[in-house]
Design a protein around this motif. Structure first.
Motif, PDB file in Angstrom:
ATOM      1  N   THR A 111       0.819  -1.215   0.000  1.00  0.00           N
ATOM      2  CA  THR A 111       0.000   0.000   0.000  1.00  0.00           C
ATOM      3  C   THR A 111       0.849   1.260   0.000  1.00  0.00           C
ATOM      4  O   THR A 111       0.443   2.278  -0.577  1.00  0.00           O
ATOM      5  CB  THR A 111      -0.965   0.022   1.197  1.00  0.00           C
ATOM      6  OG1 THR A 111      -0.225  -0.195   2.410  1.00  0.00           O
ATOM      7  CG2 THR A 111      -2.033  -1.049   1.056  1.00  0.00           C
ATOM      8  N   GLN A 112       2.031   1.206   0.604  1.00  0.00           N
ATOM      9  CA  GLN A 112       2.911   2.372   0.581  1.00  0.00           C
ATOM     10  C   GLN A 112       3.303   2.737  -0.845  1.00  0.00           C
ATOM     11  O   GLN A 112       3.427   3.918  -1.188  1.00  0.00           O
ATOM     12  CB  GLN A 112       4.160   2.120   1.423  1.00  0.00           C
ATOM     13  CG  GLN A 112       3.929   2.152   2.915  1.00  0.00           C
ATOM     14  CD  GLN A 112       3.459   3.500   3.416  1.00  0.00           C
ATOM     15  OE1 GLN A 112       3.795   4.538   2.856  1.00  0.00           O
ATOM     16  NE2 GLN A 112       2.676   3.493   4.484  1.00  0.00           N
ATOM     17  N   VAL A 113       3.492   1.728  -1.684  1.00  0.00           N
ATOM     18  CA  VAL A 113       3.863   1.976  -3.080  1.00  0.00           C
ATOM     19  C   VAL A 113       2.623   2.242  -3.934  1.00  0.00           C
ATOM     20  O   VAL A 113       2.479   3.299  -4.553  1.00  0.00           O
ATOM     21  CB  VAL A 113       4.659   0.783  -3.654  1.00  0.00           C
ATOM     22  CG1 VAL A 113       4.938   0.995  -5.147  1.00  0.00           C
ATOM     23  CG2 VAL A 113       5.962   0.593  -2.894  1.00  0.00           C
ATOM     24  N   ASN A 114       1.716   1.278  -3.965  1.00  0.00           N
ATOM     25  CA  ASN A 114       0.623   1.312  -4.934  1.00  0.00           C
ATOM     26  C   ASN A 114      -0.441   2.351  -4.611  1.00  0.00           C
ATOM     27  O   ASN A 114      -1.031   2.931  -5.533  1.00  0.00           O
ATOM     28  CB  ASN A 114      -0.041  -0.059  -5.011  1.00  0.00           C
ATOM     29  CG  ASN A 114       0.897  -1.139  -5.527  1.00  0.00           C
ATOM     30  OD1 ASN A 114       2.111  -1.002  -5.449  1.00  0.00           O
ATOM     31  ND2 ASN A 114       0.339  -2.213  -6.023  1.00  0.00           N
ATOM     32  N   ASN A 115      -0.704   2.577  -3.340  1.00  0.00           N
ATOM     33  CA  ASN A 115      -1.808   3.466  -2.966  1.00  0.00           C
ATOM     34  C   ASN A 115      -1.350   4.792  -2.390  1.00  0.00           C
ATOM     35  O   ASN A 115      -1.619   5.850  -2.970  1.00  0.00           O
ATOM     36  CB  ASN A 115      -2.740   2.734  -2.005  1.00  0.00           C
ATOM     37  CG  ASN A 115      -3.429   1.579  -2.684  1.00  0.00           C
ATOM     38  OD1 ASN A 115      -3.092   0.418  -2.457  1.00  0.00           O
ATOM     39  ND2 ASN A 115      -4.387   1.865  -3.546  1.00  0.00           N
ATOM     40  N   PHE A 116      -0.649   4.768  -1.280  1.00  0.00           N
ATOM     41  CA  PHE A 116      -0.161   6.036  -0.731  1.00  0.00           C
ATOM     42  C   PHE A 116       0.844   6.675  -1.681  1.00  0.00           C
ATOM     43  O   PHE A 116       0.921   7.904  -1.773  1.00  0.00           O
ATOM     44  CB  PHE A 116       0.438   5.817   0.653  1.00  0.00           C
ATOM     45  CG  PHE A 116      -0.527   5.206   1.635  1.00  0.00           C
ATOM     46  CD1 PHE A 116      -1.766   5.788   1.874  1.00  0.00           C
ATOM     47  CD2 PHE A 116      -0.222   4.030   2.302  1.00  0.00           C
ATOM     48  CE1 PHE A 116      -2.661   5.231   2.768  1.00  0.00           C
ATOM     49  CE2 PHE A 116      -1.110   3.459   3.200  1.00  0.00           C
ATOM     50  CZ  PHE A 116      -2.339   4.050   3.432  1.00  0.00           C
ATOM     51  N   GLY A 117       1.601   5.841  -2.408  1.00  0.00           N
ATOM     52  CA  GLY A 117       2.514   6.386  -3.417  1.00  0.00           C
ATOM     53  C   GLY A 117       1.765   7.114  -4.515  1.00  0.00           C
ATOM     54  O   GLY A 117       2.211   8.153  -5.017  1.00  0.00           O
ATOM     55  N   THR A 118       0.600   6.568  -4.894  1.00  0.00           N
ATOM     56  CA  THR A 118      -0.226   7.216  -5.920  1.00  0.00           C
ATOM     57  C   THR A 118      -0.770   8.549  -5.432  1.00  0.00           C
ATOM     58  O   THR A 118      -0.704   9.563  -6.142  1.00  0.00           O
ATOM     59  CB  THR A 118      -1.381   6.293  -6.333  1.00  0.00           C
ATOM     60  OG1 THR A 118      -0.853   5.115  -6.953  1.00  0.00           O
ATOM     61  CG2 THR A 118      -2.325   6.990  -7.303  1.00  0.00           C
ATOM     62  N   THR A 119      -1.313   8.570  -4.214  1.00  0.00           N
ATOM     63  CA  THR A 119      -1.893   9.830  -3.728  1.00  0.00           C
ATOM     64  C   THR A 119      -0.814  10.864  -3.440  1.00  0.00           C
ATOM     65  O   THR A 119      -1.047  12.065  -3.617  1.00  0.00           O
ATOM     66  CB  THR A 119      -2.776   9.589  -2.496  1.00  0.00           C
ATOM     67  OG1 THR A 119      -2.042   8.865  -1.497  1.00  0.00           O
ATOM     68  CG2 THR A 119      -4.020   8.797  -2.880  1.00  0.00           C
ATOM     69  N   ARG A 120       0.364  10.430  -3.011  1.00  0.00           N
ATOM     70  CA  ARG A 120       1.473  11.386  -2.847  1.00  0.00           C
ATOM     71  C   ARG A 120       1.845  12.015  -4.184  1.00  0.00           C
ATOM     72  O   ARG A 120       2.092  13.226  -4.273  1.00  0.00           O
ATOM     73  CB  ARG A 120       2.694  10.682  -2.253  1.00  0.00           C
ATOM     74  CG  ARG A 120       2.551  10.257  -0.807  1.00  0.00           C
ATOM     75  CD  ARG A 120       3.750   9.436  -0.366  1.00  0.00           C
ATOM     76  NE  ARG A 120       3.516   8.832   0.931  1.00  0.00           N
ATOM     77  CZ  ARG A 120       3.713   7.552   1.233  1.00  0.00           C
ATOM     78  NH1 ARG A 120       4.160   6.724   0.299  1.00  0.00           N
ATOM     79  NH2 ARG A 120       3.479   7.089   2.435  1.00  0.00           N
ATOM     80  N   LEU A 121       1.911  11.198  -5.223  1.00  0.00           N
ATOM     81  CA  LEU A 121       2.244  11.708  -6.553  1.00  0.00           C
ATOM     82  C   LEU A 121       1.192  12.702  -7.019  1.00  0.00           C
ATOM     83  O   LEU A 121       1.514  13.752  -7.588  1.00  0.00           O
ATOM     84  CB  LEU A 121       2.352  10.538  -7.534  1.00  0.00           C
ATOM     85  CG  LEU A 121       2.921  10.877  -8.906  1.00  0.00           C
ATOM     86  CD1 LEU A 121       4.432  11.060  -8.838  1.00  0.00           C
ATOM     87  CD2 LEU A 121       2.569   9.774  -9.916  1.00  0.00           C
ATOM     88  N   MET A 122      -0.070  12.385  -6.767  1.00  0.00           N
ATOM     89  CA  MET A 122      -1.152  13.277  -7.173  1.00  0.00           C
ATOM     90  C   MET A 122      -1.072  14.610  -6.442  1.00  0.00           C
ATOM     91  O   MET A 122      -1.240  15.675  -7.056  1.00  0.00           O
ATOM     92  CB  MET A 122      -2.496  12.592  -6.935  1.00  0.00           C
ATOM     93  CG  MET A 122      -2.702  11.353  -7.786  1.00  0.00           C
ATOM     94  SD  MET A 122      -4.151  10.377  -7.315  1.00  0.00           S
ATOM     95  CE  MET A 122      -5.451  11.348  -8.053  1.00  0.00           C
ATOM     96  N   ARG A 123      -0.826  14.560  -5.148  1.00  0.00           N
ATOM     97  CA  ARG A 123      -0.712  15.812  -4.377  1.00  0.00           C
ATOM     98  C   ARG A 123       0.470  16.653  -4.854  1.00  0.00           C
ATOM     99  O   ARG A 123       0.386  17.891  -4.886  1.00  0.00           O
ATOM    100  CB  ARG A 123      -0.544  15.492  -2.895  1.00  0.00           C
ATOM    101  CG  ARG A 123      -1.775  14.928  -2.207  1.00  0.00           C
ATOM    102  CD  ARG A 123      -1.523  14.787  -0.715  1.00  0.00           C
ATOM    103  NE  ARG A 123      -2.673  14.207  -0.017  1.00  0.00           N
ATOM    104  CZ  ARG A 123      -2.798  12.920   0.268  1.00  0.00           C
ATOM    105  NH1 ARG A 123      -1.836  12.077  -0.085  1.00  0.00           N
ATOM    106  NH2 ARG A 123      -3.861  12.466   0.903  1.00  0.00           N
ATOM    107  N   ALA A 124       1.566  15.992  -5.195  1.00  0.00           N
ATOM    108  CA  ALA A 124       2.794  16.716  -5.543  1.00  0.00           C
ATOM    109  C   ALA A 124       2.758  17.304  -6.951  1.00  0.00           C
ATOM    110  O   ALA A 124       3.234  18.420  -7.169  1.00  0.00           O
ATOM    111  CB  ALA A 124       4.001  15.790  -5.392  1.00  0.00           C
TER     112      ALA A 124
END
Length: 281
Positions: A111-124
């Motif tokens: 989840t750190q990669v696939n999910n939270f990584g996705t939302t971090r990328l979106m926010r950034a």
């Protein structure tokens, strides 16, 4: 898109579909443009960038471990300083798992990669999108409510912020880790809730940005590349007749480089067609 030099970025780009997306972007964009090939292993990033064809856009390797909570924001600052913004982003980073992996052993990192990584990328990176920009999250046709038990639909339906999506992902992760997931009707195949959460994240952020993005010609969408002939997919299915990564990349590149069709905004798209989010839609 901007009339000046364009900037594109692909995460999880040292192999498979991500590498094919970089190659396709470099081929379709102009010599003045830049494509960022990113990944978390410095040696593989450097090797992949060095092996890119020397035609079309410039390919530049950069480290980006989306599991690092601050990495996407740091790279976004670098991209903004260098270029002033970004035109195309593919969120493709994924931690792959096999049938023999114990979900409880892998789900936190997953989840750190696939999910939270996705939302971090979106926010950034969505704040850096220039007029006509494209942000595409590589997801799956499994990422819809059709593949979840009805009792779970309200976990991901109607979410309005990325924080709400992250909260639901964390709750699912914790249920798997503490053993209560089965009683809560969560599927054993962890790819389904993960991909559903990715699409829910796109839908949530699209709800916040829709009016402004429509005015500026920006497309935010999720995309399913379909089955791909890769070693990882081969652990689960017979992919001998499936498209290669280069072939699978074509519809995604068409989505990112083609017109921003309003009906695709905030939706999951496969082979140019919008997929239904939930039964009855």
């Amino acid at each position: 898109m901007t009339n000046g030099p364009r900037v594109a970025l692909v995460t999880g780009a040292t192999q498979g579909l991500g590498l094919a997306l970089v190659e396709g972007l470099a081929r379709r964009l102009d010599a003045a443009d830049t494509v960022y090939l990113t990944g978390r292993d410095p040696g593989r990033v450097a090797e992949a960038a060095a092996n890119m064809p020397r035609t079309g856009a410039r390919v530049r390797g950069e480290l980006l471990d989306v599991a690092d909570p601050g990495a996407a924001a740091r790279l976004a600052e670098v991209i903004e300083e260098r270029h002033g913004g970004v035109d195309i982003v593919f969120g493709n980073a994924v931690m792959r798992v096999g049938p023999d992996d114990d979900p409880r052993a892998v789900l936190d990192e997953y989840t750190q990669v696939n999910n939270f990584g996705t939302t971090r990328l979106m926010r950034a990176f969505t704040p850096l999108l220039r007029d006509g920009g494209r942000f595409v999250v590589v997801a799956s046709s499994l990422g819809t409510l059709h593949h979840l038990a009805p009792v779970l639909h309200d976990r991901f339906d109607g979410l309005t912020t990325l924080d709400e999506v992250d909260k639901q992902v964390a709750a699912w992760r914790d249920a798997v880790l503490d053993g209560s997931a089965a009683a809560g009707a969560w599927p054993g195949f962890i790819n389904i809730p993960s991909k559903t959460a990715q699409v829910a994240a796109v839908r949530a952020l699209a709800g916040e940005r829709r009016a402004e993005d429509a005015r500026r010609g920006i497309l935010l969408a999720a995309a399913c590349p379909g089955m791909i002939n890769t070693p990882t997919s081969g652990l689960w299915w017979d992919v001998s007749g499936a498209p290669s990564p280069a072939q699978a990349a074509v519809p995604l590149l068409d989505l990112a480089l083609g017109p921003a069709h309003p009906d695709r905004y905030g939706r999951l798209v496969r082979f140019g067609k919008v997929l239904s989010w939930k039964p009855g839609t």
